[in-house]
Design a protein around this motif. Structure first.
Motif, PDB file in Angstrom:
ATOM      1  N   ASP A 150      38.945 -43.897  10.992  1.00  0.00           N
ATOM      2  CA  ASP A 150      38.117 -44.864  11.710  1.00  0.00           C
ATOM      3  C   ASP A 150      38.686 -45.180  13.089  1.00  0.00           C
ATOM      4  O   ASP A 150      37.933 -45.482  14.028  1.00  0.00           O
ATOM      5  CB  ASP A 150      37.999 -46.166  10.906  1.00  0.00           C
ATOM      6  CG  ASP A 150      37.301 -45.982   9.570  1.00  0.00           C
ATOM      7  OD1 ASP A 150      36.450 -45.081   9.479  1.00  0.00           O
ATOM      8  OD2 ASP A 150      37.622 -46.732   8.633  1.00  0.00           O
ATOM      9  N   LEU A 151      40.014 -45.138  13.204  1.00  0.00           N
ATOM     10  CA  LEU A 151      40.676 -45.535  14.453  1.00  0.00           C
ATOM     11  C   LEU A 151      40.783 -44.408  15.469  1.00  0.00           C
ATOM     12  O   LEU A 151      41.174 -44.646  16.619  1.00  0.00           O
ATOM     13  CB  LEU A 151      42.087 -46.064  14.143  1.00  0.00           C
ATOM     14  CG  LEU A 151      42.166 -47.302  13.246  1.00  0.00           C
ATOM     15  CD1 LEU A 151      43.628 -47.677  13.002  1.00  0.00           C
ATOM     16  CD2 LEU A 151      41.406 -48.471  13.861  1.00  0.00           C
ATOM     17  N   LEU A 152      40.435 -43.180  15.074  1.00  0.00           N
ATOM     18  CA  LEU A 152      40.604 -42.032  15.986  1.00  0.00           C
ATOM     19  C   LEU A 152      39.924 -42.226  17.343  1.00  0.00           C
ATOM     20  O   LEU A 152      40.511 -41.882  18.375  1.00  0.00           O
ATOM     21  CB  LEU A 152      40.092 -40.751  15.319  1.00  0.00           C
ATOM     22  CG  LEU A 152      40.985 -40.147  14.225  1.00  0.00           C
ATOM     23  CD1 LEU A 152      40.338 -38.879  13.678  1.00  0.00           C
ATOM     24  CD2 LEU A 152      42.381 -39.838  14.755  1.00  0.00           C
ATOM     25  N   PRO A 153      38.675 -42.759  17.403  1.00  0.00           N
ATOM     26  CA  PRO A 153      38.047 -42.925  18.722  1.00  0.00           C
ATOM     27  C   PRO A 153      38.830 -43.842  19.648  1.00  0.00           C
ATOM     28  O   PRO A 153      38.699 -43.750  20.866  1.00  0.00           O
ATOM     29  CB  PRO A 153      36.673 -43.518  18.378  1.00  0.00           C
ATOM     30  CG  PRO A 153      36.406 -43.063  16.981  1.00  0.00           C
ATOM     31  CD  PRO A 153      37.747 -43.091  16.308  1.00  0.00           C
ATOM     32  N   GLU A 154      39.652 -44.740  19.085  1.00  0.00           N
ATOM     33  CA  GLU A 154      40.446 -45.643  19.905  1.00  0.00           C
ATOM     34  C   GLU A 154      41.746 -45.003  20.382  1.00  0.00           C
ATOM     35  O   GLU A 154      42.369 -45.508  21.318  1.00  0.00           O
ATOM     36  CB  GLU A 154      40.795 -46.911  19.090  1.00  0.00           C
ATOM     37  CG  GLU A 154      39.600 -47.705  18.617  1.00  0.00           C
ATOM     38  CD  GLU A 154      38.880 -48.383  19.775  1.00  0.00           C
ATOM     39  OE1 GLU A 154      39.565 -48.924  20.665  1.00  0.00           O
ATOM     40  OE2 GLU A 154      37.638 -48.363  19.782  1.00  0.00           O
ATOM     41  N   LEU A 155      42.141 -43.911  19.758  1.00  0.00           N
ATOM     42  CA  LEU A 155      43.459 -43.321  20.032  1.00  0.00           C
ATOM     43  C   LEU A 155      43.398 -42.140  20.986  1.00  0.00           C
ATOM     44  O   LEU A 155      44.410 -41.775  21.584  1.00  0.00           O
ATOM     45  CB  LEU A 155      44.113 -42.885  18.712  1.00  0.00           C
ATOM     46  CG  LEU A 155      44.292 -43.992  17.665  1.00  0.00           C
ATOM     47  CD1 LEU A 155      44.938 -43.435  16.405  1.00  0.00           C
ATOM     48  CD2 LEU A 155      45.123 -45.137  18.220  1.00  0.00           C
ATOM     49  N   PHE A 156      42.235 -41.484  21.120  1.00  0.00           N
ATOM     50  CA  PHE A 156      42.091 -40.308  21.981  1.00  0.00           C
ATOM     51  C   PHE A 156      43.057 -39.191  21.586  1.00  0.00           C
ATOM     52  O   PHE A 156      43.575 -38.465  22.435  1.00  0.00           O
ATOM     53  CB  PHE A 156      42.302 -40.666  23.457  1.00  0.00           C
ATOM     54  CG  PHE A 156      41.334 -41.689  23.959  1.00  0.00           C
ATOM     55  CD1 PHE A 156      40.015 -41.334  24.219  1.00  0.00           C
ATOM     56  CD2 PHE A 156      41.713 -43.002  24.150  1.00  0.00           C
ATOM     57  CE1 PHE A 156      39.102 -42.272  24.680  1.00  0.00           C
ATOM     58  CE2 PHE A 156      40.812 -43.949  24.601  1.00  0.00           C
ATOM     59  CZ  PHE A 156      39.503 -43.590  24.868  1.00  0.00           C
ATOM     60  N   LEU A 157      43.310 -39.052  20.285  1.00  0.00           N
ATOM     61  CA  LEU A 157      44.173 -38.007  19.763  1.00  0.00           C
ATOM     62  C   LEU A 157      43.462 -37.334  18.593  1.00  0.00           C
ATOM     63  O   LEU A 157      42.539 -37.908  18.013  1.00  0.00           O
ATOM     64  CB  LEU A 157      45.508 -38.581  19.257  1.00  0.00           C
ATOM     65  CG  LEU A 157      46.419 -39.284  20.263  1.00  0.00           C
ATOM     66  CD1 LEU A 157      47.610 -39.891  19.528  1.00  0.00           C
ATOM     67  CD2 LEU A 157      46.901 -38.312  21.321  1.00  0.00           C
ATOM     68  N   ASP A 158      43.913 -36.118  18.240  1.00  0.00           N
ATOM     69  CA  ASP A 158      43.365 -35.514  17.039  1.00  0.00           C
ATOM     70  C   ASP A 158      44.038 -36.141  15.820  1.00  0.00           C
ATOM     71  O   ASP A 158      44.941 -36.963  15.935  1.00  0.00           O
ATOM     72  CB  ASP A 158      43.510 -33.984  17.064  1.00  0.00           C
ATOM     73  CG  ASP A 158      44.948 -33.510  16.899  1.00  0.00           C
ATOM     74  OD1 ASP A 158      45.861 -34.349  16.767  1.00  0.00           O
ATOM     75  OD2 ASP A 158      45.158 -32.287  16.914  1.00  0.00           O
ATOM     76  N   PHE A 159      43.594 -35.743  14.632  1.00  0.00           N
ATOM     77  CA  PHE A 159      44.077 -36.420  13.422  1.00  0.00           C
ATOM     78  C   PHE A 159      45.575 -36.205  13.220  1.00  0.00           C
ATOM     79  O   PHE A 159      46.317 -37.144  12.900  1.00  0.00           O
ATOM     80  CB  PHE A 159      43.307 -35.923  12.197  1.00  0.00           C
ATOM     81  CG  PHE A 159      43.693 -36.655  10.933  1.00  0.00           C
ATOM     82  CD1 PHE A 159      43.123 -37.865  10.621  1.00  0.00           C
ATOM     83  CD2 PHE A 159      44.638 -36.117  10.063  1.00  0.00           C
ATOM     84  CE1 PHE A 159      43.479 -38.554   9.462  1.00  0.00           C
ATOM     85  CE2 PHE A 159      45.001 -36.789   8.903  1.00  0.00           C
ATOM     86  CZ  PHE A 159      44.414 -38.016   8.606  1.00  0.00           C
TER      87      PHE A 159
END
Length: 332
Positions: free
Chosen positions: A251-260
């Protein structure tokens, strides 16, 4: 996501020694971070099986041979798309352009709805092809090789196309863009002057990204000086967990700008620091220490912004805040 296991803190490295070293089995996060020092492009590999489109973000794409024209990439055996790609007869490699980070993040997530409301055409074997990419290769799958926890897929390129676009890059667990190395500039050639009109005419998204880069760099230097002890990405993850309590890493990926995988490295590091916990459902929670740390980071960021933004009229800053707030609200 399963709970993140506790990691043993690594001893500080000597000033001129390696930051991390060892055998891969001794600590996969460190091994993965070391692999991340190799900068790559970013691709979305697509295929269709029984009329159903599949796609996933990958930076394992590589050229193998020009004659015959062979390329390869690898897929994790635990991937939800593994069965489809292991059965496909064709696949397409969409090499993403610098402004397609959202497309990369869309296909880095798991789930069946990746193609919802997404425009694409069909290539060989009905593999989805995207517009506005930097390059594209339509391939007939030729061979598959065992690659440990991955399957290596090789394909023969049947058609290709290249566009006049800058590629999206990935290095050190974050997205990047290519710039000329200063040592490659011809000495007798003067550096180009900044063009104010060029800046004014750039899309708002590009200007916002550039402004964020400047501010983030200054804030990270300030955090180190202030002794807050967190990297930019660690601070960003704490802020995301604070903003969206009980969210999963996905869920937080869009906030991190990183891949999983890169985000998982960051999560493991803050778990190790005792700033967050991950429950049995994969939900991320700030600890008491984590809550205190994020409050310190926010307070420091506000102070640093006052210094960084001094000289800019208050009405201009207020207008900027209103615009950015409205953009953020539109995601809901």
């Amino acid at each position: 996501m399963a709970p993140v296991p506790h990691l043993t803190p690594r001893p500080a490295a000597a000033a001129k020694g390696p930051v991390e070293s060892g055998r891969p089995g001794d600590g996969l996060p460190g091994f993965r971070r070391s692999l991340g020092e190799f900068a790559t492009g970013v691709t979305v590999i697509t295929a269709a099986v029984d009329g159903v489109p599949y796609g996933m973000t990958s930076n394992s794409f590589a050229s193998v041979s020009l004659d015959p024209p062979l390329v390869l990439w690898s897929i994790r055996r635990e991937s939800t798309s593994f069965a489809a790609f292991s059965a496909c007869t064709h696949f397409a490699v969409n090499v993403l352009a610098h402004d397609q980070m959202d497309l990369s993040q869309r296909f880095a997530r798991s789930g069946p709805d990746k193609f919802v409301d997404l425009a694409y055409t069909e290539g060989g074997g009905a593999a989805p092809l995207f517009d506005d990419v930097a390059a594209r290769f339509e391939c007939r799958r030729t061979e598959a090789f065992d690659g440990g926890d991955h399957l290596i897929l090789m394909g023969e390129v049947e058609t290709f196309c290249r566009y006049d676009r800058q590629p999206l890059l990935f290095a050190k667990g974050r997205y990047a863009v290519a710039v000329d190395h200063p040592d490659t500039r011809v000495v007798t050639e003067p550096a180009p002057k900044a063009d104010a009109r060029g800046i004014d005419n750039q899309p708002l998204a590009h200007l916002t990204a550039r402004a964020y880069s400047v501010m983030a760099s200054r804030l990270e230097k300030g955090r180190k000086t202030a002794g807050l002890g967190l990297s930019l990405m660690q601070a960003r993850l704490l802020k995301a967990a604070h903003t969206y309590p009980g969210a999963t890493l996905g869920d937080l990926l869009p906030e991190l700008f990183l891949d999983f995988n890169a985000s998982l490295d960051v999560l493991e590091s803050v778990v190790d620091l005792g700033l967050v916990t991950v429950d049995a459902d994969g939900k991320v929670h700030l600890t008491g220490e984590g809550e205190a740390r994020i409050l310190s980071i926010v307070e420091h960021a506000r102070f640093s912004e006052e210094v960084l933004l001094q000289g800019i009229a208050r009405e201009d800053l207020a207008a900027t805040q209103r615009v950015l707030s409205r953009i953020i609200e539109q995601q809901f």
